[in-house]
Scaffold this motif. Sequence first.
Motif, PDB file in Angstrom:
ATOM      1  N   PRO A  14       0.823  -1.204   0.000  1.00 52.87           N
ATOM      2  CA  PRO A  14       0.000   0.000   0.000  1.00 52.87           C
ATOM      3  C   PRO A  14       0.863   1.263   0.000  1.00 52.87           C
ATOM      4  CG  PRO A  14      -0.534  -1.465   1.851  1.00 52.87           C
ATOM      5  CD  PRO A  14       0.763  -1.910   1.286  1.00 52.87           C
ATOM      6  N   VAL A  15       0.315   2.323  -0.562  1.00 49.14           N
ATOM      7  CA  VAL A  15       0.922   3.652  -0.488  1.00 49.14           C
ATOM      8  C   VAL A  15       0.034   4.495   0.415  1.00 49.14           C
ATOM      9  CG1 VAL A  15       1.593   5.726  -1.749  1.00 49.14           C
ATOM     10  CG2 VAL A  15       1.887   3.463  -2.807  1.00 49.14           C
ATOM     11  N   ALA A  16       0.618   5.103   1.443  1.00 48.15           N
ATOM     12  CA  ALA A  16      -0.134   5.938   2.374  1.00 48.15           C
ATOM     13  C   ALA A  16       0.400   7.361   2.340  1.00 48.15           C
ATOM     14  CB  ALA A  16      -0.057   5.379   3.794  1.00 48.15           C
ATOM     15  N   GLU A  17      -0.442   8.306   2.722  1.00 46.48           N
ATOM     16  CA  GLU A  17      -0.035   9.707   2.733  1.00 46.48           C
ATOM     17  C   GLU A  17       0.835   9.996   3.946  1.00 46.48           C
ATOM     18  OE1 GLU A  17       0.173  13.663   1.348  1.00 46.48           O
ATOM     19  OE2 GLU A  17      -0.327  11.735   0.426  1.00 46.48           O
ATOM     20  N   GLY A  18       2.009  10.608   3.700  1.00 49.45           N
ATOM     21  CA  GLY A  18       2.925  10.951   4.776  1.00 49.45           C
ATOM     22  C   GLY A  18       4.015   9.912   4.952  1.00 49.45           C
ATOM     23  N   ILE A  19       5.065  10.295   5.666  1.00 51.72           N
ATOM     24  CA  ILE A  19       6.194   9.377   5.881  1.00 51.72           C
ATOM     25  C   ILE A  19       6.429   9.156   7.379  1.00 51.72           C
ATOM     26  CG2 ILE A  19       7.336   9.875   3.693  1.00 51.72           C
ATOM     27  CD1 ILE A  19       9.143  11.849   5.179  1.00 51.72           C
ATOM     28  N   SER A  20       5.351   9.209   8.163  1.00 54.26           N
ATOM     29  CA  SER A  20       5.432   8.938   9.599  1.00 54.26           C
ATOM     30  C   SER A  20       5.898   7.500   9.820  1.00 54.26           C
ATOM     31  CB  SER A  20       4.065   9.149  10.242  1.00 54.26           C
ATOM     32  OG  SER A  20       3.996   8.527  11.502  1.00 54.26           O
ATOM     33  N   LYS A  21       6.861   7.314  10.694  1.00 51.10           N
ATOM     34  CA  LYS A  21       7.343   5.959  10.975  1.00 51.10           C
ATOM     35  C   LYS A  21       6.269   5.115  11.648  1.00 51.10           C
ATOM     36  CE  LYS A  21      12.361   6.473  11.196  1.00 51.10           C
ATOM     37  NZ  LYS A  21      13.573   6.271  12.025  1.00 51.10           N
ATOM     38  N   GLY A  22       5.687   5.645  12.727  1.00 54.07           N
ATOM     39  CA  GLY A  22       4.738   4.854  13.492  1.00 54.07           C
ATOM     40  C   GLY A  22       3.461   4.531  12.748  1.00 54.07           C
ATOM     41  N   ASN A  23       2.940   5.485  11.976  1.00 56.12           N
ATOM     42  CA  ASN A  23       1.632   5.312  11.344  1.00 56.12           C
ATOM     43  C   ASN A  23       1.685   4.887   9.891  1.00 56.12           C
ATOM     44  OD1 ASN A  23       0.177   6.121  13.685  1.00 56.12           O
ATOM     45  ND2 ASN A  23       0.652   8.255  13.220  1.00 56.12           N
ATOM     46  N   VAL A  24       2.878   4.899   9.294  1.00 51.73           N
ATOM     47  CA  VAL A  24       2.985   4.539   7.874  1.00 51.73           C
ATOM     48  C   VAL A  24       4.115   3.532   7.643  1.00 51.73           C
ATOM     49  CG1 VAL A  24       3.390   5.385   5.521  1.00 51.73           C
ATOM     50  CG2 VAL A  24       2.011   6.742   7.102  1.00 51.73           C
ATOM     51  N   LEU A  25       5.347   3.973   7.761  1.00 50.67           N
ATOM     52  CA  LEU A  25       6.490   3.147   7.354  1.00 50.67           C
ATOM     53  C   LEU A  25       6.630   1.880   8.191  1.00 50.67           C
ATOM     54  CD1 LEU A  25       9.181   5.910   6.679  1.00 50.67           C
ATOM     55  CD2 LEU A  25       7.499   4.920   5.114  1.00 50.67           C
ATOM     56  N   ASN A  26       6.415   1.973   9.503  1.00 46.69           N
ATOM     57  CA  ASN A  26       6.564   0.787  10.345  1.00 46.69           C
ATOM     58  C   ASN A  26       5.439  -0.224  10.157  1.00 46.69           C
ATOM     59  OD1 ASN A  26       8.881   1.911  11.330  1.00 46.69           O
ATOM     60  ND2 ASN A  26       8.122   2.269  13.398  1.00 46.69           N
ATOM     61  N   LYS A  27       4.402   0.152   9.436  1.00 49.56           N
ATOM     62  CA  LYS A  27       3.341  -0.794   9.099  1.00 49.56           C
ATOM     63  C   LYS A  27       3.679  -1.609   7.850  1.00 49.56           C
ATOM     64  CE  LYS A  27      -0.611   1.746  11.018  1.00 49.56           C
ATOM     65  NZ  LYS A  27      -1.927   2.358  10.675  1.00 49.56           N
ATOM     66  N   GLY A  28       4.832  -1.335   7.251  1.00 45.57           N
ATOM     67  CA  GLY A  28       5.198  -2.020   6.024  1.00 45.57           C
ATOM     68  C   GLY A  28       4.681  -1.319   4.784  1.00 45.57           C
ATOM     69  N   TYR A  29       4.078  -0.138   4.976  1.00 45.97           N
ATOM     70  CA  TYR A  29       3.580   0.642   3.854  1.00 45.97           C
ATOM     71  C   TYR A  29       4.726   1.448   3.240  1.00 45.97           C
ATOM     72  CZ  TYR A  29      -1.068  -0.042   6.028  1.00 45.97           C
ATOM     73  OH  TYR A  29      -2.202  -0.561   6.594  1.00 45.97           O
ATOM     74  N   VAL A  30       4.455   1.973   2.047  1.00 42.91           N
ATOM     75  CA  VAL A  30       5.308   2.973   1.423  1.00 42.91           C
ATOM     76  C   VAL A  30       4.652   4.324   1.669  1.00 42.91           C
ATOM     77  CG1 VAL A  30       6.084   3.866  -0.797  1.00 42.91           C
ATOM     78  CG2 VAL A  30       6.284   1.429  -0.301  1.00 42.91           C
ATOM     79  N   GLY A  31       5.447   5.336   2.027  1.00 45.51           N
ATOM     80  CA  GLY A  31       4.889   6.636   2.351  1.00 45.51           C
ATOM     81  C   GLY A  31       5.089   7.657   1.247  1.00 45.51           C
ATOM     82  N   HIS A  32       4.053   8.450   0.999  1.00 46.11           N
ATOM     83  CA  HIS A  32       4.122   9.530   0.003  1.00 46.11           C
ATOM     84  C   HIS A  32       4.585  10.805   0.669  1.00 46.11           C
ATOM     85  CE1 HIS A  32       2.012  12.975  -2.101  1.00 46.11           C
ATOM     86  NE2 HIS A  32       2.835  12.529  -3.018  1.00 46.11           N
ATOM     87  N   TYR A  33       5.638  11.420   0.106  1.00 51.20           N
ATOM     88  CA  TYR A  33       6.137  12.675   0.649  1.00 51.20           C
ATOM     89  C   TYR A  33       5.093  13.775   0.465  1.00 51.20           C
ATOM     90  CZ  TYR A  33      11.003  11.056   1.139  1.00 51.20           C
ATOM     91  OH  TYR A  33      12.158  10.405   1.522  1.00 51.20           O
ATOM     92  N   PRO A  34       4.627  14.370   1.564  1.00 49.15           N
ATOM     93  CA  PRO A  34       3.656  15.462   1.433  1.00 49.15           C
ATOM     94  C   PRO A  34       4.232  16.605   0.608  1.00 49.15           C
ATOM     95  CG  PRO A  34       3.840  14.733   3.713  1.00 49.15           C
ATOM     96  CD  PRO A  34       4.951  14.071   2.962  1.00 49.15           C
TER      97      PRO A  34
END
Length: 275
Positions: free
Chosen positions: A143-163
């Motif tokens: 999944p791609v999620a908005e933002g690059i927060s470690k706890g709420n995005v990256l540490n979930k195994g998601y890829v984060g979109h740079y705001p």
Amino acid sequence: MRVPIVHRVPVVHQQARRRRARYARLLWNGAEVLVTLGVVLLLLVVHQLWWTNRQAREGAERKVQALERQWEGEREEGEGSASHGDGEGGGGGGSGAAGGSGGPGAGSRSVPDSASTSASTPRPRWTQAYAILTIPRLGLRVPVAEGISKGNVLNKGYVGHYPGTAQPGRAGNFALAGHRNTHGEPFRYINRLRRGDRIEVETPAAVYTYVVDRTLSQTSSRDGGVIREIPRSMVRPSYGYSDPGYYLTLTTCTPEYTSKYRLVVWGKLGSMRPR
């Protein structure tokens, strides 16, 4: 009168035995502490390198499946509404559907125009998973999620979109970040990508296919130029672009198991296919 003979152990020998006993206890206690620390460190390593990966990957897979079900449900609901409208509206409904099933509106476009991308992806909420990234060479689908927060995005195994960077399929630079090690490590092997490899980004509206173009093997973690609208490294200016376009940027930490530098992969939008 006979005086009994008493054998006395020299005091020096007794003190030496007591010292040896104390040393033995200290050594034993020290060994127990070291063993305990070793077990704790081993458990921490197992947790970081195995458990966080397993947990994040399973969560990311569930989110991908949930997005696919959601989009499929929305598409079926839309088709049902369109069919109901056609039945009531007669010939008028037929002309409205023509653009969606034939002519320039169907199939794959080699280069998207502003009309095809301007309304393709609504602005996502913070930490919301709203797209799916697929890299066939790496067998990756996350999944791609908005933002690059470690706890709420990256540490979930998601890829984060740079705001602040472009959204999928739009002019500018669609820039993403992902872990290279632990927590699913989706970008662990992006260094294996080669020019011409395909990278797909799926949204509810379309599937965008980017083509890998260039790689920057190492740059500073503060090199913000690589995610600008026209990406170009500020540390190594010979890497990057000078003309506007439809870019994709993947960033991750390098070398492995450190966060000292960044590895960057750039791609260009090759085609888009309406869903």
